[in-house]
Design a protein around this motif. Structure first.
Motif, PDB file in Angstrom:
ATOM      1  N   THR A  50      -2.000  35.151 -38.117  1.00  0.00           N
ATOM      2  CA  THR A  50      -2.008  35.584 -39.507  1.00  0.00           C
ATOM      3  C   THR A  50      -3.020  36.719 -39.702  1.00  0.00           C
ATOM      4  O   THR A  50      -4.085  36.686 -39.107  1.00  0.00           O
ATOM      5  CB  THR A  50      -2.331  34.405 -40.441  1.00  0.00           C
ATOM      6  N   PRO A  51      -2.721  37.744 -40.508  1.00  0.00           N
ATOM      7  CA  PRO A  51      -1.546  37.921 -41.369  1.00  0.00           C
ATOM      8  C   PRO A  51      -0.432  38.746 -40.745  1.00  0.00           C
ATOM      9  O   PRO A  51       0.527  39.072 -41.439  1.00  0.00           O
ATOM     10  CB  PRO A  51      -2.141  38.660 -42.568  1.00  0.00           C
ATOM     11  N   MET A  52      -0.549  39.096 -39.457  1.00  0.00           N
ATOM     12  CA  MET A  52       0.541  39.867 -38.855  1.00  0.00           C
ATOM     13  C   MET A  52       1.861  39.124 -38.969  1.00  0.00           C
ATOM     14  O   MET A  52       2.919  39.723 -39.207  1.00  0.00           O
ATOM     15  CB  MET A  52       0.241  40.162 -37.383  1.00  0.00           C
ATOM     16  N   SER A  53       1.803  37.800 -38.832  1.00  0.00           N
ATOM     17  CA  SER A  53       3.024  36.995 -38.893  1.00  0.00           C
ATOM     18  C   SER A  53       3.669  37.020 -40.269  1.00  0.00           C
ATOM     19  O   SER A  53       4.821  36.601 -40.422  1.00  0.00           O
ATOM     20  CB  SER A  53       2.716  35.556 -38.478  1.00  0.00           C
ATOM     21  N   ARG A  74      -5.148  44.211 -50.485  1.00  0.00           N
ATOM     22  CA  ARG A  74      -6.208  45.219 -50.420  1.00  0.00           C
ATOM     23  C   ARG A  74      -6.866  45.259 -49.043  1.00  0.00           C
ATOM     24  O   ARG A  74      -7.120  46.337 -48.480  1.00  0.00           O
ATOM     25  CB  ARG A  74      -7.259  44.931 -51.495  1.00  0.00           C
ATOM     26  N   ASP A  75      -7.138  44.092 -48.469  1.00  0.00           N
ATOM     27  CA  ASP A  75      -7.853  44.066 -47.197  1.00  0.00           C
ATOM     28  C   ASP A  75      -7.000  44.569 -46.046  1.00  0.00           C
ATOM     29  O   ASP A  75      -7.514  45.220 -45.126  1.00  0.00           O
ATOM     30  CB  ASP A  75      -8.366  42.649 -46.934  1.00  0.00           C
ATOM     31  N   CYS A  76      -5.715  44.291 -46.091  1.00  0.00           N
ATOM     32  CA  CYS A  76      -4.835  44.835 -45.051  1.00  0.00           C
ATOM     33  C   CYS A  76      -4.694  46.346 -45.200  1.00  0.00           C
ATOM     34  O   CYS A  76      -4.574  47.070 -44.201  1.00  0.00           O
ATOM     35  CB  CYS A  76      -3.472  44.151 -45.108  1.00  0.00           C
ATOM     36  N   MET A  77      -4.726  46.833 -46.437  1.00  0.00           N
ATOM     37  CA  MET A  77      -4.669  48.282 -46.638  1.00  0.00           C
ATOM     38  C   MET A  77      -5.972  48.946 -46.179  1.00  0.00           C
ATOM     39  O   MET A  77      -5.962  50.073 -45.666  1.00  0.00           O
ATOM     40  CB  MET A  77      -4.390  48.597 -48.102  1.00  0.00           C
ATOM     41  N   ASP A  78      -7.096  48.247 -46.341  1.00  0.00           N
ATOM     42  CA  ASP A  78      -8.353  48.763 -45.797  1.00  0.00           C
ATOM     43  C   ASP A  78      -8.282  48.833 -44.275  1.00  0.00           C
ATOM     44  O   ASP A  78      -8.778  49.793 -43.656  1.00  0.00           O
ATOM     45  CB  ASP A  78      -9.519  47.866 -46.221  1.00  0.00           C
ATOM     46  N   GLU A  79      -7.687  47.799 -43.661  1.00  0.00           N
ATOM     47  CA  GLU A  79      -7.504  47.807 -42.204  1.00  0.00           C
ATOM     48  C   GLU A  79      -6.658  48.999 -41.778  1.00  0.00           C
ATOM     49  O   GLU A  79      -6.968  49.679 -40.797  1.00  0.00           O
ATOM     50  CB  GLU A  79      -6.838  46.506 -41.745  1.00  0.00           C
ATOM     51  N   LEU A 125      -4.456  44.696 -33.675  1.00  0.00           N
ATOM     52  CA  LEU A 125      -5.882  44.850 -33.422  1.00  0.00           C
ATOM     53  C   LEU A 125      -6.702  43.917 -34.307  1.00  0.00           C
ATOM     54  O   LEU A 125      -7.686  43.306 -33.864  1.00  0.00           O
ATOM     55  CB  LEU A 125      -6.290  46.299 -33.668  1.00  0.00           C
ATOM     56  N   ALA A 126      -6.275  43.771 -35.562  1.00  0.00           N
ATOM     57  CA  ALA A 126      -7.050  42.984 -36.527  1.00  0.00           C
ATOM     58  C   ALA A 126      -7.049  41.501 -36.183  1.00  0.00           C
ATOM     59  O   ALA A 126      -8.093  40.838 -36.253  1.00  0.00           O
ATOM     60  CB  ALA A 126      -6.507  43.208 -37.939  1.00  0.00           C
ATOM     61  N   ILE A 127      -5.891  40.958 -35.813  1.00  0.00           N
ATOM     62  CA  ILE A 127      -5.836  39.517 -35.582  1.00  0.00           C
ATOM     63  C   ILE A 127      -6.672  39.126 -34.368  1.00  0.00           C
ATOM     64  O   ILE A 127      -7.255  38.037 -34.327  1.00  0.00           O
ATOM     65  CB  ILE A 127      -4.386  38.998 -35.444  1.00  0.00           C
ATOM     66  N   ALA A 128      -6.756  40.006 -33.377  1.00  0.00           N
ATOM     67  CA  ALA A 128      -7.588  39.706 -32.209  1.00  0.00           C
ATOM     68  C   ALA A 128      -9.063  39.663 -32.614  1.00  0.00           C
ATOM     69  O   ALA A 128      -9.806  38.777 -32.192  1.00  0.00           O
ATOM     70  CB  ALA A 128      -7.366  40.754 -31.123  1.00  0.00           C
ATOM     71  N   PRO A 172      -5.449  38.833 -25.882  1.00  0.00           N
ATOM     72  CA  PRO A 172      -6.896  39.008 -26.058  1.00  0.00           C
ATOM     73  C   PRO A 172      -7.599  37.779 -26.623  1.00  0.00           C
ATOM     74  O   PRO A 172      -8.823  37.647 -26.486  1.00  0.00           O
ATOM     75  CB  PRO A 172      -6.988  40.187 -27.042  1.00  0.00           C
ATOM     76  N   MET A 173      -6.862  36.864 -27.252  1.00  0.00           N
ATOM     77  CA  MET A 173      -7.470  35.665 -27.834  1.00  0.00           C
ATOM     78  C   MET A 173      -7.798  34.617 -26.773  1.00  0.00           C
ATOM     79  O   MET A 173      -8.616  33.722 -27.016  1.00  0.00           O
ATOM     80  CB  MET A 173      -6.538  35.063 -28.887  1.00  0.00           C
TER      81      MET A 173
END
Length: 680
Positions: free
Chosen positions: A205-208, A218-223, A278-281, A317-318
């Motif tokens: 999550t939240p890629m899924s 907002r936070d995904c748009m910042d990413e 990249l973010a979920i890792a 990577p996890m």
């Protein structure tokens, strides 16, 4: 999670249980005080009479029996449940009784201090409140942490909602720092309650949330903004755009896009998908590290597990940040040894625990048969297959069957106990290491985009229409490992990491233990990985290439490998088994699987699975007089046979030119032969 009884531990101990997954302390997705009530809440005397205990008490008594309960964190579930309250006391929740006006309880009520009277206030857990990335005090936790579609609507985790119950579970977003802080509070409560294992569920999550069209919060748009600013080359669509203030969601809306479109058809989708990879890792590592550090601050050691679902490439990577890998298996089938060999390779020596998927495959069908007293051998095979391939398949104990089937996965107690006790007997014969001389490369970057853009994140056309995908590079990895497994060929899976997600650890030296390396459509290979393969063939190793190799390398560099004398280009997948080393000498046919395990004692175990199930007689047809040999280095003087329901016996062992041969008198569902150098 359901209430606990001490008699459950009697069952679990008799089954040979060592760890429990999806097992307890899961109430954090409702609220922190709900979780604490799970852990420490009072148990009425009437329930004590029947051995009911609180969750923390259950964990304590489980540990006395060397069973670790892994507390479960539902990372993408933010719940609101229907409820009825009288004077602040819950008289009905989820299943209503009509005895009081209907309300709701969950994360919203927790953050607004409007929940049951027994709930501690929000500020008890967060004295300074929680501040979001915009610098605002959070007043509604439920709304704050939700994934959002393109038009800002909350996305729901439909797969866990029971439609007739009037439940709402928002899809929670781990990119949101508020949610990560909340999850850390869940971790603290779980460890304080005695858990020595933390299982992070829904680790992608939240890629899924792409499955439902998001997430555009907002936070995904910042990413996304940070990702674009870090690119070496700006996408042509954004030429002249001020990226320091770029809002991907607003930009898409200005272009006329709306919620309900397939995200794979949106401009810059591949960049958006990559940003989330990249973010979920990164955020998974943050939570896993926090759990270990908090436990250490309390003077205890814990293990962290991650649900890596179908062992997809973006989980690679996890793996560095867990002690145990858990996989739900996208599809649970009767014969898929290649899936377990893949999972063992991805696990890189760590334990892999597979769990049946209630939504995909044969689980519900198998349960119906078992309830009629049939398919016992089929059940045994679902468990034994994993062990034979170096993994673990969890024994079901009332396992979840999804939101539509009004049942749970119970197997007759004697059958589960019998199966579990045999696994306990052969535990010393199961290992993720092997002496196999063939390795198949799992190239993360070659597979990752194709995996995410497949129907796995689509659900047909339920949430958005299908779109024509751009031509993706071919990928034969899964077909190759299935072909090798069906030919009873021993092999390992070696991961070539995506170096943006995990540093490369592949060298010519690390590959040199294999006689043959198979490259199935490894089109994305880094310069360092290419050099490792060159070093490998210069050391005398052999490479078989199926499909495309190194399409991003310049032709002269690529030809350094493809033109080498030790490299062969193989056109057809079904030609590969005959070109790989013979580790297991036997004529087993397609309805069997075999694998070799290297044991810490120095012995080697040969695992054999017989899939030849006959529907009419409802048993696996036993094979008699199965002669099998193992090509092994070293010297062995003893071959010992282990089979379910039978006493272990020694077999006559012969050796010729390094092939150690035995004859198994009868192979029913499963057998293990231990090659050792003497007495126990």
């Amino acid at each position: 999670m359901p209430p606990r009884r001490l008699s459950m531990l009697d069952d679990l101990e008799e089954m040979g249980a060592t760890i429990l997954v999806w097992a307890g302390l899961g109430g954090g997705s409702i609220s922190l005080p709900y979780l604490e009530e799970e852990a420490y809440g009072p148990v009425p005397a009437r329930f004590r009479h029947y051995g009911y205990v609180s969750e923390s008490e259950f964990i304590h008594h489980a540990r006395e029996r060397d069973i670790d309960l892994f507390a479960i964190i539902f990372e993408s579930q933010a719940w609101e449940f229907p409820a009825e309250l009288v004077d602040g006391e819950v008289v009905a929740q989820n299943e209503l009784r009509g005895v009081a006006p209907q309300t709701t309880i969950g994360l919203r009520e927790f953050s607004t201090d409007t929940g049951p009277a027994s709930w501690k206030p929000f500020r008890h857990y967060f004295p300074d409140g929680l501040v979001n990335s915009a610098g605002e005090q959070v007043t509604n936790l439920w709304e704050e942490v939700a994934c959002r579609d393109l038009e800002g609507n909350p996305i729901r985790a439909h797969w866990v909602e029971v439609a007739v119950r009037d439940q709402v579970s928002y899809y929670a977003d781990r990119n949101n720092p508020v949610w990560r802080e909340y999850l850390k509070a869940v971790i603290r409560i779980q460890i304080d309650a005695g858990a020595r294992g933390i299982q992070l569920d829904e680790t992608d999550t939240p890629m899924s949330a792409l499955r439902y069209g998001g997430c555009f919060c907002r936070d995904c748009m910042d990413e996304m903004r940070a990702y674009l600013l870090a690119l070496d080359e700006i996408p042509v669509e954004l030429e002249g755009v001020d990226l320091t203030r770029f809002d991907y969601r607003a930009w898409l809306l200005e272009l006329g896009h709306r919620a309900g479109e397939n995200p794979r058809g949106l401009p810059l989708y591949q960049h958006f998908s990559r940003c989330q990879q990249l973010a979920i890792a990164r955020t998974f590592e943050e939570l896993s590290t926090y759990a270990k550090q908090y436990a250490a601050s309390k003077g205890v050691e814990i293990r962290v597990a991650g649900n890596f679902y179908d062992c997809a490439p973006y989980f690679d990577p996890m793996v560095d940040h867990v002690d145990v890998l858990v996989t739900e298996m996208r599809e649970t089938k009767y014969q898929q040894p290649w899936y377990f060999r893949h999972g063992v390779g991805l696990s890189r020596g760590k334990p892999l625990v597979a769990v049946e998927n209630p939504y995909g495959g044969v689980t519900e069908q198998l349960l119906q048969k078992v309830q009629l007293g049939r398919a016992f051998d089929l059940f045994r095979l679902t468990i034994f297959e994993a062990s034979a391939m170096g993994a673990n398949m969890s024994l079901p104990y009332g396992s979840w069957l999804g939101t539509e089937v009004k049942d749970s996965y119970w197997v007759p107690r004697h059958l589960v106990v019998e199966t579990g006790q045999f696994l306990k007997e052969i535990d010393h014969l199961i290992s993720p290491s092997s002496p196999h001389r063939t390795a198949v490369v799992h190239s993360v970057r070659s597979l990752i985009a194709l995996t995410i853009d497949s129907d796995q994140f689509n659900d047909g056309e339920r949430w958005f229409p299908d779109v024509e995908q751009p031509d993706a590079p071919a990928q034969s990895y899964w077909e190759v490992i299935e072909s090798l497994s069906r030919s009873s060929k021993g092999y390992d899976v070696v991961v070539f990491p995506d170096e943006a997600l995990r540093a490369n650890d592949v060298t010519g030296q690390s590959l040199s233990r294999y006689e043959t390396i198979v490259l199935p459509d490894v089109w994305a290979v880094s310069a360092e990985q290419h050099r490792a393969l060159l070093d490998y063939v210069h050391r005398g190793g052999h490479v078989l290439i199926h499909g495309v190799y190194g399409s991003e390398l310049d032709p002269a560099t690529r030809e350094e490998l493809t033109s080498h004398a030790n490299v062969a280009i193989v056109d057809a997948i079904d030609e590969l088994p005959a070109l790989t080393p013979v580790d297991i000498v036997a004529d087993l046919g397609p309805l069997a699987a075999a694998s070799l395990h290297e044991l810490q004692s120095g012995a080697v175990a040969l695992h054999l699975v017989n899939y030849d199930y006959d529907e009419e007689s409802d048993v696996v047809r036993p094979r008699t007089g199965v002669t099998v040999g193992a090509q092994l280095a070293g010297t062995f003087s003893r071959a010992r046979l282990y089979a379910p329901g039978e006493q272990a016996v020694d077999l006559e062992l012969t050796q010729q030119e390094g092939v150690w041969t035995v004859t198994v008198p009868q192979l029913a569902t499963y057998a293990v032969i231990e090659f050792s150098q003497g007495e126990d």
